[in-house]
Design a protein around this motif. Sequence first.
Motif, PDB file in Angstrom:
ATOM      1  N   ALA A  78      45.847  -7.503  19.655  1.00 14.57           N
ATOM      2  CA  ALA A  78      46.786  -6.682  18.887  1.00 14.57           C
ATOM      3  C   ALA A  78      46.258  -5.255  18.742  1.00 14.57           C
ATOM      4  N   TYR A 107      44.419  -3.649  20.934  1.00 12.67           N
ATOM      5  CA  TYR A 107      44.657  -2.957  22.201  1.00 12.67           C
ATOM      6  C   TYR A 107      46.135  -2.615  22.387  1.00 12.67           C
ATOM      7  N   VAL A 108      47.009  -3.509  21.936  1.00 12.21           N
ATOM      8  CA  VAL A 108      48.444  -3.203  22.031  1.00 12.21           C
ATOM      9  C   VAL A 108      48.784  -1.991  21.174  1.00 12.21           C
ATOM     10  N   LEU A 112      47.522   1.043  22.902  1.00 14.20           N
ATOM     11  CA  LEU A 112      48.385   1.416  24.016  1.00 14.20           C
ATOM     12  C   LEU A 112      49.643   2.117  23.519  1.00 14.20           C
ATOM     13  N   LEU A 113      50.246   1.582  22.468  1.00 15.23           N
ATOM     14  CA  LEU A 113      51.460   2.215  21.929  1.00 15.23           C
ATOM     15  C   LEU A 113      51.157   3.598  21.353  1.00 15.23           C
ATOM     16  N   SER A 143      47.425   3.537  31.021  1.00 20.02           N
ATOM     17  CA  SER A 143      47.926   2.307  30.405  1.00 20.02           C
ATOM     18  C   SER A 143      47.461   1.077  31.178  1.00 20.02           C
ATOM     19  N   VAL A 175      45.114  -1.949  29.889  1.00 21.66           N
ATOM     20  CA  VAL A 175      45.448  -3.367  30.001  1.00 21.66           C
ATOM     21  C   VAL A 175      44.309  -4.137  30.651  1.00 21.66           C
TER      22      VAL A 175
END
Length: 493
Positions: A24, A26-27, A30-31, A173, A177
């Motif tokens: 979460a 890392y998400v 990224l956002l 990005s 990932v």
Amino acid sequence: MPSARPAASIRRHLQATSLLAVLAGYVVLLLVNRQLSARLRHERHAAQVQETTRLLQELLPEQTDTIGELRRHLADLASPSLLVWMVWLEPDRPASAPVILPSGAAFQEFHVGHALVRAADAALKADGMPREFRFNGRTYFTCAMSVRLAGRSYQLRFLQDFTLETEQEQLISLLLVAVAGASALFTSALLRLVIHRGLLPLDLFSATLASISTRSLSTERLSLKGQPAELHPIAYAFNDLLDRLAKAWEHQRTFVNGVSHELRTPITLISGYSRRLLRRAEGLNPEQRQQLELVASEAESMGRLVNDLLEIARDDAGRLQLECSQLDPATLLEELHRRLQDTTNGRLLLQPLPSSYADVCADPERLSQCLTNLVENAIKYSPAPQPIELALSSDADQVVLHVRDQGVGVPAEEREQIFGRFVRGSGSGDTSGHGIGLAVVKTLMERMGGSVVVGDAPGGGADFQLRLPAVLSTPVEERFSRSPSLRRWFSPG
């Protein structure tokens, strides 16, 4: 009724939760990166628009008196990634305002009807604020600014190519990932080790609790030394519970032991006097004799129950004394068969003994007591005149003494439960009993290093098996020299 859900593992729960938290993170990263990149593009575009507008507004009126001059200035301000053009807002021609595009070879392909220019016009909103749009797989920003040059009103329009930045953003990005996947694997392995070490105190607690028995209730306690502070309340609660259990167990043990001792004397007197009266009952009628026999039988049954309770009380107190020695199991079965033959009305049968078998190490009196309990149990649950069989089998590791009946048998799901204290099988029905005899057999066999199990008899019914470890084989002549010494355990009465 829906089946109960399996208990969740704390280790798996912590590991999954931590791993999800890392992913979460890392998400979110990224956002946030995408949002920051979009905002930076917007700010760069707005800054360049402001600078270009300022340069045009600084032009002197005499420098912008012709459209050709404006086109040259627009060409100077434009670049391959930034297209700048103007829309002359003539008061008398609002519907078809002239469009002024930059001049030069680099911009000769751009004209009013160019597809990219039309796409920019379509993406532009009425407020003229910067807007992002995609065209032919590329990313653009477009916006509009109102300017006034040489007393004339113009709308300055911009089209900037940000494809390179967006491709770099996509590459970043993808890298994030990939890093997130690798980091998740590394974190999972690291968390496994950390969580395992963090939960070691719980494993120690479990081991300590598993080692606590009825004999150590008053001595074993959970240690707080070196334990995390979070486990201290649990340890205090368990220690308090153990204190209360120890007191309750001690009261129960004292009660059973005291009552059993107090009951032995009157039960012995009742049994002895009733048997004496039966031997002198010539003047009694059949009904009186039957009642006296019932008193004697019930007194003997009560005496066995008290003895069983004493055995359990002694075992709970750690005072159960066993005198184990090497003995011949076949001789023990023969003596038991001879002693119980009359009391079973000839129903007790001794199967042929094997030609070779091993000796066992056991307490002869206790082993005889176990076999007697099983024979009496079989007589109660096997309908007359069905026989009760004694048998012996042996292999290299153990010797098995069998007591088989031809009753209803024991269901598979009850074969462990019936050896509990005051537990009776579902097939007992109206048969008298206290549910303590098999518990005594289990206790005595375990103290002699053996076990008791129940299976299915070959002809139907139950096969109770007393299993003892085999000892080294003994010469035949030694067996016969030792056999008479066993008879003292099977003397009548």
